[in-house]
Design a protein around this motif. Structure first.
Motif, PDB file in Angstrom:
ATOM      1  N   GLY A   1      45.746  49.286  26.203  1.00 41.01           N
ATOM      2  CA  GLY A   1      44.748  49.957  27.029  1.00 41.01           C
ATOM      3  C   GLY A   1      45.391  49.428  28.081  1.00 41.01           C
ATOM      4  N   ASP A   2      44.989  50.196  29.351  1.00 40.71           N
ATOM      5  CA  ASP A   2      45.752  49.812  30.692  1.00 40.71           C
ATOM      6  C   ASP A   2      45.872  48.047  30.966  1.00 40.71           C
ATOM      7  OD1 ASP A   2      45.215  49.572  33.617  1.00 40.71           O
ATOM      8  OD2 ASP A   2      46.020  51.044  33.564  1.00 40.71           O
ATOM      9  N   TYR A   3      47.150  48.405  31.092  1.00 41.24           N
ATOM     10  CA  TYR A   3      48.145  47.175  31.337  1.00 41.24           C
ATOM     11  C   TYR A   3      47.222  46.168  32.731  1.00 41.24           C
ATOM     12  CZ  TYR A   3      50.911  43.012  32.834  1.00 41.24           C
ATOM     13  OH  TYR A   3      51.052  41.691  32.515  1.00 41.24           O
ATOM     14  N   VAL A   4      46.879  46.741  33.590  1.00 42.07           N
ATOM     15  CA  VAL A   4      46.541  46.085  34.954  1.00 42.07           C
ATOM     16  C   VAL A   4      44.543  45.407  34.487  1.00 42.07           C
ATOM     17  CG1 VAL A   4      46.015  46.376  37.727  1.00 42.07           C
ATOM     18  CG2 VAL A   4      48.309  47.247  36.216  1.00 42.07           C
ATOM     19  N   ALA A   5      44.244  46.961  34.279  1.00 42.82           N
ATOM     20  CA  ALA A   5      42.488  46.363  34.200  1.00 42.82           C
ATOM     21  C   ALA A   5      42.651  45.290  32.383  1.00 42.82           C
ATOM     22  CB  ALA A   5      41.882  48.104  33.265  1.00 42.82           C
TER      23      ALA A   5
ATOM     24  N   ASP B   1      39.914  37.396  34.136  1.00 46.59           N
ATOM     25  CA  ASP B   1      38.274  36.175  34.592  1.00 46.59           C
ATOM     26  C   ASP B   1      38.053  35.362  32.917  1.00 46.59           C
ATOM     27  OD1 ASP B   1      37.775  38.688  36.475  1.00 46.59           O
ATOM     28  OD2 ASP B   1      37.107  40.245  35.260  1.00 46.59           O
ATOM     29  N   ALA B   2      38.356  35.791  32.243  1.00 46.58           N
ATOM     30  CA  ALA B   2      37.629  35.310  30.802  1.00 46.58           C
ATOM     31  C   ALA B   2      38.200  33.709  31.211  1.00 46.58           C
ATOM     32  CB  ALA B   2      38.573  35.418  29.512  1.00 46.58           C
ATOM     33  N   ILE B   3      39.934  33.116  31.878  1.00 50.31           N
ATOM     34  CA  ILE B   3      40.350  32.345  32.441  1.00 50.31           C
ATOM     35  C   ILE B   3      39.924  31.798  33.053  1.00 50.31           C
ATOM     36  CG2 ILE B   3      42.770  31.406  32.960  1.00 50.31           C
ATOM     37  CD1 ILE B   3      43.976  33.628  31.463  1.00 50.31           C
ATOM     38  N   ALA B   4      38.910  32.403  34.435  1.00 50.72           N
ATOM     39  CA  ALA B   4      38.123  31.596  35.125  1.00 50.72           C
ATOM     40  C   ALA B   4      36.981  31.121  34.212  1.00 50.72           C
ATOM     41  CB  ALA B   4      37.650  32.145  36.415  1.00 50.72           C
ATOM     42  N   ALA B   5      36.425  31.801  33.779  1.00 50.36           N
ATOM     43  CA  ALA B   5      35.197  31.681  32.989  1.00 50.36           C
ATOM     44  C   ALA B   5      35.369  30.467  31.942  1.00 50.36           C
ATOM     45  CB  ALA B   5      34.446  32.190  32.430  1.00 50.36           C
ATOM     46  N   ALA B   6      36.300  30.080  31.917  1.00 54.43           N
ATOM     47  CA  ALA B   6      36.683  28.893  30.876  1.00 54.43           C
ATOM     48  C   ALA B   6      37.396  27.926  31.824  1.00 54.43           C
ATOM     49  CB  ALA B   6      38.095  29.368  29.745  1.00 54.43           C
TER      50      ALA B   6
END
Length: 246
Positions: free
Chosen positions: A72-76, A83-88
């Protein structure tokens, strides 16, 4: 309130930590240690650094590092990954330091150079961020080869393997430093009149170096890099390219 200290640790050698970095680690209430699939050595290196420099018991909290989508889109995909890392990070902090305090995160190289840790940290509310700079892989590379980074009165361009493959040699560049290159992007260049200085696992016991005319050293580097990645399960490397003066 969380005080998040992003501590540059160079290329994994405890001797690369500055005095400021060592003090920051010893002032922390918690050290976050990411775990990555097929890269247990990286977590072990962080533990080794902590064991070498901590002079008081500081809890270590491990968490599983999210994986970026490869399609998929690299930047997205990168934004979703961040976002997932920040949540972790937040989940690990809340579990081990629910009342707030000072959290240390060890960052390879320097947090300011081709590293997304600062962008991820900006996603955490009620967090004050402090950066402790570290030795970059570029410094370690030029030191290992005993070469200057820039030509006399000249400039240096720093880019990524993705950009090199997409756009080629940047217009006006005299010396090119290439980071985050998992595909040996120098293979897309015409090697005539060009030299390379390459290094992997810089500053570590299994450091690997190669240098020479790109036409000769390039194929060796591709072969060596493939073998090292298979042996260790991961690789961190960087290289410098210079057009020979005619």
């Amino acid at each position: 309130m969380i005080a998040l200290q992003l501590i540059g640790i160079g290329t994994g050698n405890p001797d690369h930590l500055t005095g400021e970095a060592i003090r920051a680690l010893n002032q922390a209430d918690l050290v976050l240690l990411p775990r990555k699939d097929n890269a247990a050595d990286l977590a072990d290196l962080r533990r080794t650094i902590c064991a070498a420099v901590l002079t008081r018991p500081v809890p270590l909290a491990e968490f599983d590092m999210p994986v970026r989508a490869g399609e998929g889109d690299y930047v997205a995909a990168v934004h979703d990954w961040h976002d997932a890392i920040a949540a972790a990070w937040r989940a690990a902090i809340d579990a081990h330091l629910p009342g707030g305090g000072t959290v240390a995160l060890l960052v390879w190289g320097d947090p300011s150079l081709y590293d997304s840790t600062l962008r991820i940290a900006a996603r955490l509310p009620d967090t004050v961020v402090r950066v402790v700079p570290g030795i970059t892989s570029i410094q370690a590379l030029t030191a290992a080869h005993a070469i200057p980074l820039n030509p006399l009165a000249g400039s240096v361009t720093i880019t990524t393997g993705r950009r090199l493959r997409a756009a080629g040699w940047p217009r006006g560049a005299e010396v090119l430093v290439v980071m985050l290159d998992g595909c040996c992007g120098f293979q897309s260049l015409d090697p005539a009149g060009m030299s390379i200085w390459w290094g992997a696992y810089l500053g570590m016991p299994h450091q690997a170096l190669d240098a020479g005319p790109l036409a000769e050293a390039g194929p060796r580097i591709v072969e060596t890099r493939t073998a090292l990645r298979a042996r260790h399960g991961w690789i961190m490397d960087v290289y410098l390219l210079r057009k020979d003066q005619g």
